[in-house]
Design a protein around this motif. Structure first.
Motif, PDB file in Angstrom:
ATOM      1  N   LEU A 140       0.879  -1.226   0.036  1.00 34.46           N
ATOM      2  CA  LEU A 140      -0.007   0.120   0.055  1.00 34.46           C
ATOM      3  C   LEU A 140       0.790   1.332   0.094  1.00 34.46           C
ATOM      4  O   LEU A 140       0.519   2.259  -0.822  1.00 34.46           O
ATOM      5  N   LEU A 141       1.692   1.266   0.682  1.00 34.46           N
ATOM      6  CA  LEU A 141       2.791   2.398   0.727  1.00 34.46           C
ATOM      7  C   LEU A 141       3.471   2.631  -0.593  1.00 34.46           C
ATOM      8  O   LEU A 141       3.686   3.751  -1.010  1.00 34.46           O
ATOM      9  N   LEU A 142       3.768   1.401  -1.270  1.00 36.86           N
ATOM     10  CA  LEU A 142       4.284   1.785  -2.586  1.00 36.86           C
ATOM     11  C   LEU A 142       3.322   2.152  -3.826  1.00 36.86           C
ATOM     12  O   LEU A 142       3.420   3.028  -4.495  1.00 36.86           O
ATOM     13  N   LYS A 143       2.246   1.684  -3.598  1.00 38.00           N
ATOM     14  CA  LYS A 143       1.025   1.749  -4.553  1.00 38.00           C
ATOM     15  C   LYS A 143       0.647   3.268  -4.328  1.00 38.00           C
ATOM     16  O   LYS A 143       0.060   3.976  -5.322  1.00 38.00           O
ATOM     17  N   THR A 144       0.569   3.921  -3.091  1.00 34.50           N
ATOM     18  CA  THR A 144       0.160   5.275  -2.959  1.00 34.50           C
ATOM     19  C   THR A 144       1.172   6.375  -3.214  1.00 34.50           C
ATOM     20  O   THR A 144       0.943   7.487  -2.823  1.00 34.50           O
ATOM     21  N   GLY A 145       2.532   5.874  -3.245  1.00 32.30           N
ATOM     22  CA  GLY A 145       3.473   6.921  -3.465  1.00 32.30           C
ATOM     23  C   GLY A 145       3.993   7.345  -2.215  1.00 32.30           C
ATOM     24  O   GLY A 145       4.902   8.319  -2.175  1.00 32.30           O
ATOM     25  N   ARG A 167       4.953   0.975  -9.829  1.00 33.58           N
ATOM     26  CA  ARG A 167       4.745   1.561 -11.406  1.00 33.58           C
ATOM     27  C   ARG A 167       3.788   2.113 -11.312  1.00 33.58           C
ATOM     28  O   ARG A 167       3.567   3.324 -12.030  1.00 33.58           O
ATOM     29  N   PHE A 168       2.396   1.537 -10.765  1.00 30.83           N
ATOM     30  CA  PHE A 168       1.294   2.146 -10.637  1.00 30.83           C
ATOM     31  C   PHE A 168       1.400   3.607 -10.015  1.00 30.83           C
ATOM     32  O   PHE A 168       0.837   4.510 -10.675  1.00 30.83           O
ATOM     33  N   ALA A 169       2.145   3.785  -8.971  1.00 33.24           N
ATOM     34  CA  ALA A 169       2.102   4.995  -8.333  1.00 33.24           C
ATOM     35  C   ALA A 169       2.942   6.181  -9.103  1.00 33.24           C
ATOM     36  O   ALA A 169       2.520   7.331  -9.340  1.00 33.24           O
ATOM     37  N   ARG A 170       3.660   5.492  -9.843  1.00 30.67           N
ATOM     38  CA  ARG A 170       4.782   6.566 -10.850  1.00 30.67           C
ATOM     39  C   ARG A 170       3.794   7.092 -12.072  1.00 30.67           C
ATOM     40  O   ARG A 170       3.846   8.095 -12.266  1.00 30.67           O
ATOM     41  N   GLU A 171       3.257   5.884 -12.325  1.00 35.01           N
ATOM     42  CA  GLU A 171       2.370   6.497 -13.769  1.00 35.01           C
ATOM     43  C   GLU A 171       1.323   7.450 -13.489  1.00 35.01           C
ATOM     44  O   GLU A 171       0.935   8.204 -14.219  1.00 35.01           O
ATOM     45  N   GLN A 172       0.764   7.137 -12.041  1.00 39.77           N
ATOM     46  CA  GLN A 172      -0.380   8.080 -11.657  1.00 39.77           C
ATOM     47  C   GLN A 172       0.369   9.235 -11.021  1.00 39.77           C
ATOM     48  O   GLN A 172      -0.663  10.018 -10.582  1.00 39.77           O
ATOM     49  N   ALA A 173       1.555   9.423 -10.921  1.00 42.03           N
ATOM     50  CA  ALA A 173       1.923  10.631 -10.129  1.00 42.03           C
ATOM     51  C   ALA A 173       1.528  10.946  -8.610  1.00 42.03           C
ATOM     52  O   ALA A 173       1.330  12.088  -8.254  1.00 42.03           O
ATOM     53  N   LEU A 174       1.642   9.632  -8.013  1.00 41.06           N
ATOM     54  CA  LEU A 174       0.839   9.774  -6.560  1.00 41.06           C
ATOM     55  C   LEU A 174       2.329   9.823  -5.750  1.00 41.06           C
ATOM     56  O   LEU A 174       3.417   9.653  -5.679  1.00 41.06           O
ATOM     57  N   GLY A 175       1.738  10.636  -4.655  1.00 34.15           N
ATOM     58  CA  GLY A 175       2.636  10.835  -3.537  1.00 34.15           C
ATOM     59  C   GLY A 175       3.769  11.450  -4.093  1.00 34.15           C
ATOM     60  O   GLY A 175       4.065  12.325  -4.534  1.00 34.15           O
ATOM     61  N   LEU A 176       4.980  10.822  -3.496  1.00 37.72           N
ATOM     62  CA  LEU A 176       6.490  11.429  -3.804  1.00 37.72           C
ATOM     63  C   LEU A 176       6.611  11.565  -5.320  1.00 37.72           C
ATOM     64  O   LEU A 176       7.434  12.271  -5.711  1.00 37.72           O
ATOM     65  N   GLY A 178       4.549  12.575  -7.324  1.00 38.87           N
ATOM     66  CA  GLY A 178       4.172  13.721  -7.729  1.00 38.87           C
ATOM     67  C   GLY A 178       4.803  14.856  -7.602  1.00 38.87           C
ATOM     68  O   GLY A 178       4.390  16.136  -8.015  1.00 38.87           O
ATOM     69  N   LEU A 179       5.741  14.922  -6.841  1.00 41.13           N
ATOM     70  CA  LEU A 179       6.630  16.187  -6.504  1.00 41.13           C
ATOM     71  C   LEU A 179       7.422  16.641  -7.580  1.00 41.13           C
ATOM     72  O   LEU A 179       7.246  17.822  -7.926  1.00 41.13           O
ATOM     73  N   GLU A 180       7.898  15.509  -8.380  1.00 39.66           N
ATOM     74  CA  GLU A 180       8.679  16.147  -9.715  1.00 39.66           C
ATOM     75  C   GLU A 180       7.737  17.007 -10.597  1.00 39.66           C
ATOM     76  O   GLU A 180       8.223  17.666 -11.175  1.00 39.66           O
ATOM     77  N   LEU A 181       6.466  16.822 -10.832  1.00 41.20           N
ATOM     78  CA  LEU A 181       5.591  17.559 -11.757  1.00 41.20           C
ATOM     79  C   LEU A 181       5.517  18.800 -11.144  1.00 41.20           C
ATOM     80  O   LEU A 181       5.126  19.747 -11.835  1.00 41.20           O
ATOM     81  N   SER A 182       5.225  18.967  -9.636  1.00 42.40           N
ATOM     82  CA  SER A 182       4.561  20.111  -9.142  1.00 42.40           C
ATOM     83  C   SER A 182       5.940  21.197  -8.741  1.00 42.40           C
ATOM     84  O   SER A 182       5.759  22.076  -8.622  1.00 42.40           O
ATOM     85  N   GLU A 183       7.051  20.715  -8.879  1.00 39.73           N
ATOM     86  CA  GLU A 183       8.191  21.542  -8.693  1.00 39.73           C
ATOM     87  C   GLU A 183       8.865  22.109 -10.100  1.00 39.73           C
ATOM     88  O   GLU A 183       8.691  21.793 -11.098  1.00 39.73           O
TER      89      GLU A 183
END
Length: 183
Positions: A140-145, A167-176, A178-183
């Motif tokens: 769950l921790l991995l899947k939610t980023g 892979r799911f969390a990265r593709e969905q830009a979840l959690g950490l 998503g930081l790369e996209l917002s900065e």
């Protein structure tokens, strides 16, 4: 010649009796070590463990039915640091990761599963943790980023499952991720 023959037999008896006692002592020592190891790790996989405190996004304290307390480090993942500790510095998304784990497991009962190595270099018990509904906390921790993969041989039982979750969390830009996209 007969004296030499008796002397050789005498030496043989002395050395063979000392070897027997050495091997017996070695066996007794091994038995003591095994008994000590069993006492040292009073974990039962079917027992539920109460989470008494969350340290960060991948480490927490549990208590068993006999009120023994153990520090648990989740296997196969690494969460960002939520505070400065020793040589580790606070990292982006560390606070959020700890908060997610706290909301998920604090003051709850978990089932723990172990792999090949039971302790890490800091003496923490390594485990996979499961919620009452049988969802794996590590996954769950991995899947939610809220964590990323950190598999260390020989504890690689769920490596493929963890790769898919990350892979799911990265593709969905979840959690950490998503930081790369917002900065």
């Amino acid at each position: 010649m007969a004296k030499l023959h008796y002397y050789i037999i005498f030496l043989f008896l002395i050395t063979s009796s000392s070897c027997t006692s050495k091997s017996e002592r070695l066996l007794r020592t091994r038995e003591k070590v095994v008994q000590h190891e069993v006492k040292k790790r009073p974990f039962i996989q079917q027992e539920n463990y109460y989470v008494s405190k969350v340290i960060d996004g991948d480490t927490f304290w549990v208590q068993n039915s006999r009120a023994d307390k153990f520090k648990i480090r989740l296997i196969g993942i690494d969460a960002p640091e939520s505070r400065n500790v020793f040589y580790k510095k606070k990292q982006p998304y560390g606070k959020e990761s700890k908060e997610y784990l706290t909301n998920l497991i604090d003051k709850q009962y978990l089932r723990l599963e172990f792999d090949v190595d039971s302790l890490d270099q800091y003496g923490r018990t390594l485990a996979y943790a499961y919620l009452e509904n049988n969802e794996m906390v590590n996954e769950l921790l991995l899947k939610t980023g809220n964590a990323q993969i950190l598999t260390i041989t020989p504890n690689i039982k769920f490596e493929e499952k963890f790769i898919m979750a990350q892979r799911f969390a990265r593709e969905q830009a979840l959690g950490l991720w998503g930081l790369e996209l917002s900065e």
